[in-house]
Write an enzyme that holds these catalytic residues in place. Structure first.
Site, PDB file in Angstrom:
ATOM      1  N   HIS A   1       0.857  -1.194   0.000  1.00 32.01           N
ATOM      2  CA  HIS A   1       0.000   0.000   0.000  1.00 32.01           C
ATOM      3  C   HIS A   1       0.887   1.236   0.000  1.00 32.01           C
ATOM      4  CE1 HIS A   1      -3.776   2.138   1.853  1.00 32.01           C
ATOM      5  NE2 HIS A   1      -3.095   2.944   1.037  1.00 32.01           N
TER       6      HIS A   1
ATOM      7  N   GLU B   1     -11.334   3.382   5.396  1.00 33.30           N
ATOM      8  CA  GLU B   1     -10.304   4.284   5.943  1.00 33.30           C
ATOM      9  C   GLU B   1     -11.046   5.370   6.711  1.00 33.30           C
ATOM     10  OE1 GLU B   1      -8.171   6.590   3.000  1.00 33.30           O
ATOM     11  OE2 GLU B   1      -6.545   7.101   4.390  1.00 33.30           O
TER      12      GLU B   1
ATOM     13  N   HIS C   1      -9.264   0.988  -1.787  1.00 36.11           N
ATOM     14  CA  HIS C   1      -9.327   1.573  -0.448  1.00 36.11           C
ATOM     15  C   HIS C   1     -10.775   1.423   0.046  1.00 36.11           C
ATOM     16  CE1 HIS C   1      -5.549   3.388  -1.489  1.00 36.11           C
ATOM     17  NE2 HIS C   1      -5.501   4.194  -0.448  1.00 36.11           N
TER      18      HIS C   1
HETATM   19  N1  ADE Z   1      -4.421   8.897  -2.108  1.00 33.79           N
HETATM   20  C1  ADE Z   1      -3.189   8.942  -1.582  1.00 33.79           C
HETATM   21  N2  ADE Z   1      -3.217   8.548  -0.307  1.00 33.79           N
HETATM   22  C2  ADE Z   1      -4.488   8.223  -0.009  1.00 33.79           C
HETATM   23  C3  ADE Z   1      -5.150   7.728   1.138  1.00 33.79           C
HETATM   24  N3  ADE Z   1      -4.521   7.476   2.291  1.00 33.79           N
HETATM   25  N4  ADE Z   1      -6.484   7.528   1.070  1.00 33.79           N
HETATM   26  C4  ADE Z   1      -7.144   7.771  -0.053  1.00 33.79           C
HETATM   27  N5  ADE Z   1      -6.578   8.230  -1.158  1.00 33.79           N
HETATM   28  C5  ADE Z   1      -5.247   8.453  -1.141  1.00 33.79           C
HETATM   29 ZN    ZN Z   2      -3.679   4.766   0.422  1.00 30.89          ZN
END
Ligand code: ADE
Ligand code: ZN
Length: 341
Positions: free
Chosen positions: A20, A203, A200
């Site tokens: 990642h 998050e 993703h």
């Molecule tokens: N683009 C770069 N880093 C990111 C992250 N942590 N979450 C979502 N998009 C991203």
């Molecule tokens: Zn990321």
């Protein structure tokens, strides 16, 4: 009496895979200034200190605003290649032996940089990586979820038409309000083209986005996924299916997803039997590379060799490398564990 030279100390970091990593998030302030000068670009910061003062983030969007703005210095193939080589050199020192690297093609095309310039620049550095740095690599095109699916499909078709050396696609950028259901056709097309699928999810967005990424997009790995811990049934499923979750602890702290490293759910995720590994996400922005993430975790949670072996082993087994390369890296990990004594 004879004296033998003492053996070199065993390295603190296990050999591992970084799964990642946004290559644009490796752009360090010094390189931003160097590329700006090379390309005759005027930056809105007087000096390095003024730029560094902006690295205080309240949430994902506040980071993304700076992350996209700083990309303005990436203009030529050489710029993309230099940024990529700088990451690989630093990653090798951190114990990374395989890296699956995301780039954001739309972020470059939309500001007028040709797709081939961005892709070929990154790819040229990756092509030399194993010989130069001992790191095998794979390139993943990540699509910006705050843009339309139509825009993503156009760029994916261009990548396929130019035979870009990508192994898969991902989904990143502003998560909340841009659910996986928006990108079903994109993932169907990528799957049909034989690409690997990641996204993703969880998050900043809710646990339901993790479920939807699995069920609607049929992803093989989830980036972040930490909010799965709010849904007991989902945790049981992720444990049962051993879905890889590429966790980024320092990133989660810097973007306010968790208050402090001590509050991070990683130990609870391990206890729940989840297939987690540790990654840096955007190391130039979040206080360090994968070794810095490990150092923080060791300091706060006292992780010993057994946990480091689990995390490194998970990263290697969750990667998209060949069985042959995987076995080489797992043997290196075994040797590292034995050297810890
Ligand atoms: N683009 C770069 N880093 C990111 C992250 N942590 N979450 C979502 N998009 C991203
Ligand atoms: Zn990321």
């Amino acid at each position: 009496m004879t004296f033998s030279a003492s053996a070199a100390p065993a390295p603190a970091m296990p050999p591992l895979a970084e799964l990642h990593l946004h290559i644009e998030g490796t752009l360090e302030p010094e390189l931003i200034f160097a590329l700006a000068e090379r390309n005759g670009i005027e930056l809105p910061y007087a000096d390095l200190d003024e730029l560094r003062a902006r690295y205080e983030f309240s949430d994902l969007q506040s980071f993304l605003d700076l992350y996209y703005a700083n990309m303005s210095v990436l203009q030529t193939e050489a710029d993309f290649a230099d940024m990529t080589r700088a990451y690989l050199r630093r990653a090798a020192a951190a114990g990374v032996r395989h890296a699956e690297i995301m780039m954001d093609p739309q972020a470059h095309v939309d500001r007028g940089v040709p797709l081939a310039t961005a892709v070929n620049g990154v790819a040229s550095a990756l092509a030399a990586s194993e010989a130069e740095f001992g790191i095998s690599t794979g390139l993943i095109a990540a699509f910006l979820r705050d843009l339309s699916e139509e825009s993503a499909l156009i760029v994916l078709e261009e990548l396929l038409a130019m035979d870009a050396p990508i192994i898969g696609i991902g989904l990143d950028s502003a998560e909340v309000g841009n659910p996986p259901s928006k990108f079903i056709r994109l993932y169907d097309r990528a799957r049909e083209a034989g690409l690997r699928l990641i996204a993703h999810a969880g998050e900043e967005g809710p646990a339901s986005y993790v479920t939807d990424a699995l069920d609607l997009l049929k992803v093989e790995r989830i980036d972040h996924g930490i909010r799965c811990m709010e849904d007991t049934a989902l945790v049981a499923r992720l444990a049962e299916e051993q879905v890889p979750l590429t966790v980024c602890p320092l990133s989660n702290v810097r973007l306010g997803a968790v208050d402090t490293l001590a509050d991070h759910p990683l130990p609870a995720m391990l206890d729940a039997g989840l297939n987690v590994c540790v990654n840096s996400d955007d190391p130039a922005y979040f206080g360090g590379h994968v070794d810095d993430n490990f150092a923080g975790l060791k300091a706060v949670f006292g992780f010993g060799t057994d946990v480091l072996e689990t995390l490194a082993g998970n990263s290697i087994r969750s990667s998209f490398i060949t069985a042959e390369r995987r076995d080489v890296l797992l043997a290196e990990l075994d040797a590292w564990v034995r050297a810890q004594g």
